[in-house]
Design a protein around this motif. Structure first.
Motif, PDB file in Angstrom:
ATOM      1  N   TRP A 123      -1.608  -1.830   6.744  1.00  0.00           N
ATOM      2  CA  TRP A 123      -0.935  -2.008   5.460  1.00  0.00           C
ATOM      3  C   TRP A 123      -0.236  -0.744   5.000  1.00  0.00           C
ATOM      4  O   TRP A 123       0.883  -0.766   4.485  1.00  0.00           O
ATOM      5  CB  TRP A 123      -1.937  -2.478   4.413  1.00  0.00           C
ATOM      6  CG  TRP A 123      -1.231  -3.131   3.299  1.00  0.00           C
ATOM      7  CD1 TRP A 123      -0.995  -2.658   2.049  1.00  0.00           C
ATOM      8  CD2 TRP A 123      -0.597  -4.399   3.377  1.00  0.00           C
ATOM      9  NE1 TRP A 123      -0.259  -3.560   1.331  1.00  0.00           N
ATOM     10  CE2 TRP A 123      -0.005  -4.637   2.129  1.00  0.00           C
ATOM     11  CE3 TRP A 123      -0.474  -5.354   4.378  1.00  0.00           C
ATOM     12  CZ2 TRP A 123       0.713  -5.795   1.851  1.00  0.00           C
ATOM     13  CZ3 TRP A 123       0.225  -6.514   4.106  1.00  0.00           C
ATOM     14  CH2 TRP A 123       0.812  -6.716   2.852  1.00  0.00           C
ATOM     15  N   LEU A 144      -6.798  -4.370  -2.176  1.00  0.00           N
ATOM     16  CA  LEU A 144      -6.482  -4.589  -0.760  1.00  0.00           C
ATOM     17  C   LEU A 144      -7.458  -5.581  -0.147  1.00  0.00           C
ATOM     18  O   LEU A 144      -7.076  -6.437   0.663  1.00  0.00           O
ATOM     19  CB  LEU A 144      -6.525  -3.256  -0.005  1.00  0.00           C
ATOM     20  CG  LEU A 144      -5.977  -3.271   1.420  1.00  0.00           C
ATOM     21  CD1 LEU A 144      -4.508  -3.680   1.430  1.00  0.00           C
ATOM     22  CD2 LEU A 144      -6.142  -1.898   2.074  1.00  0.00           C
ATOM     23  N   ALA A 146      -6.281  -2.241   6.715  1.00  0.00           N
ATOM     24  CA  ALA A 146      -5.965  -1.186   5.759  1.00  0.00           C
ATOM     25  C   ALA A 146      -5.008  -0.170   6.374  1.00  0.00           C
ATOM     26  O   ALA A 146      -4.068   0.297   5.717  1.00  0.00           O
ATOM     27  CB  ALA A 146      -7.258  -0.505   5.283  1.00  0.00           C
ATOM     28  N   VAL A 168       0.858  -1.169   0.000  1.00  0.00           N
ATOM     29  CA  VAL A 168       0.000   0.000   0.000  1.00  0.00           C
ATOM     30  C   VAL A 168       0.898   1.223   0.000  1.00  0.00           C
ATOM     31  O   VAL A 168       1.867   1.254   0.734  1.00  0.00           O
ATOM     32  CB  VAL A 168      -0.880   0.050   1.253  1.00  0.00           C
ATOM     33  CG1 VAL A 168      -1.667   1.336   1.277  1.00  0.00           C
ATOM     34  CG2 VAL A 168      -1.829  -1.121   1.292  1.00  0.00           C
ATOM     35  N   TRP A 215      -6.471  -9.103  -1.099  1.00  0.00           N
ATOM     36  CA  TRP A 215      -5.358  -9.583  -0.281  1.00  0.00           C
ATOM     37  C   TRP A 215      -5.844 -10.009   1.102  1.00  0.00           C
ATOM     38  O   TRP A 215      -5.483 -11.054   1.617  1.00  0.00           O
ATOM     39  CB  TRP A 215      -4.298  -8.495  -0.155  1.00  0.00           C
ATOM     40  CG  TRP A 215      -3.468  -8.310  -1.378  1.00  0.00           C
ATOM     41  CD1 TRP A 215      -3.160  -9.261  -2.312  1.00  0.00           C
ATOM     42  CD2 TRP A 215      -2.859  -7.108  -1.816  1.00  0.00           C
ATOM     43  NE1 TRP A 215      -2.384  -8.705  -3.304  1.00  0.00           N
ATOM     44  CE2 TRP A 215      -2.179  -7.400  -3.032  1.00  0.00           C
ATOM     45  CE3 TRP A 215      -2.807  -5.805  -1.314  1.00  0.00           C
ATOM     46  CZ2 TRP A 215      -1.461  -6.431  -3.729  1.00  0.00           C
ATOM     47  CZ3 TRP A 215      -2.086  -4.845  -2.012  1.00  0.00           C
ATOM     48  CH2 TRP A 215      -1.430  -5.154  -3.208  1.00  0.00           C
TER      49      TRP A 215
END
Length: 263
Positions: A153, A92, A150, A28, A95
């Motif tokens: 990341w 994302l 998130a 990210v 993943w």
């Protein structure tokens, strides 16, 4: 217990300001000022430590292997009962879903560790994974949901760029000189002896069997080492009420400092 800032620079020097951002095995990006590491020493001394962790790194260096610190993208997720949250990044989410092997909607330490690799393809140190989950587990469940993932990341991605900046020879690991440069950039003007001790502590190949190790640290341990220096410094500062770089504490205060650090 005492610490002389006049000898080593101490925490009266300071790194560029930080942001809460993240890092991991898939990737990210994080926006960071391109000139943050081009400041003069006097400019760095005028700033504070910033937030938890290392400062946002500069723009990613060109030509660095993009697959390092994450490996190839994981396989597509299996069909689950729910789709991504509204506004979620589809990549994302894919993943996250692939790593969430039990389809619980939460990632455990073990699940996250399996998703993260270093530049030499070795798995992440489990203690680093626990540290990261602890930082982003806002509801204290011991796991992270997609929103927490998130944030984590992005934090990992910023650390990756930071690591690449200080890995001057592109070896995929940080040696003693590179570590000292990183710490000084963050505002910690520490002695050669301390940096050597730090390298020895976090050299994953130097533990067990009396092996001397390689004299460097991989990405995961670089993150853990830098965060430990930051949190230990913050603990010291909580006792240094006059900000002179010296403290005097009793036995129970010392135990309290150590226990809070381990929490």
């Amino acid at each position: 217990m005492a610490y002389n800032p006049n000898q080593y620079g101490g925490y009266q020097q300071s790194p560029p300001p930080t942001q809460q951002q993240s890092y991991g095995s898939p990737h990210v990006g994080g926006g960071a000022p391109q000139n943050q590491y081009n400041q003069s020493a006097s400019q760095q001394q005028q700033q504070g430590y910033g937030n938890y962790g290392a400062p946002p790194p500069p723009q990613q260096q060109q030509g660095y292997p993009p697959q390092n610190y994450g490996g190839p993208p994981p396989p597509p997720p299996k069909q689950q009962g729910q789709g991504p949250p509204p506004g979620a990044d589809p990549q994302l989410w894919s993943w996250f879903a692939a790593v969430d092997t039990d389809h619980s909607g939460q990632l455990t330490v073990d699940e996250l560790q399996r998703a993260l690799v270093n530049g030499d393809w070795s798995p992440f140190n489990i203690e680093t994974v626990r540290l990261m989950i602890g930082m982003f587990d806002t509801d204290n469940t011991g796991t992270i949901d997609f929103q927490e993932f998130a944030g984590l990341w992005k934090y990992i991605e910023d650390w990756k760029k930071c690591f690449q900046t200080f890995d001057a020879d592109g070896s995929g690991s940080i040696d003693r000189n590179e570590m000292q440069n990183a710490l000084r950039t963050f505002g910690y003007n520490l002695s050669d002896r301390f940096v050597s001790v730090l390298i020895q502590k976090f050299d994953k190949y130097g533990h067990g069997g009396g092996q001397p190790g390689k004299g460097d640290v991989t990405f995961d341990n670089f993150v853990q080492a830098c965060v430990n220096v930051k949190t230990l410094t913050d603990s010291f500062r909580s006792f240094d009420t006059d900000n002179d770089g010296w403290i005097q504490i009793n036995y129970e205060q010392f135990l309290e400092l150590v226990i809070q650090q381990k929490a």
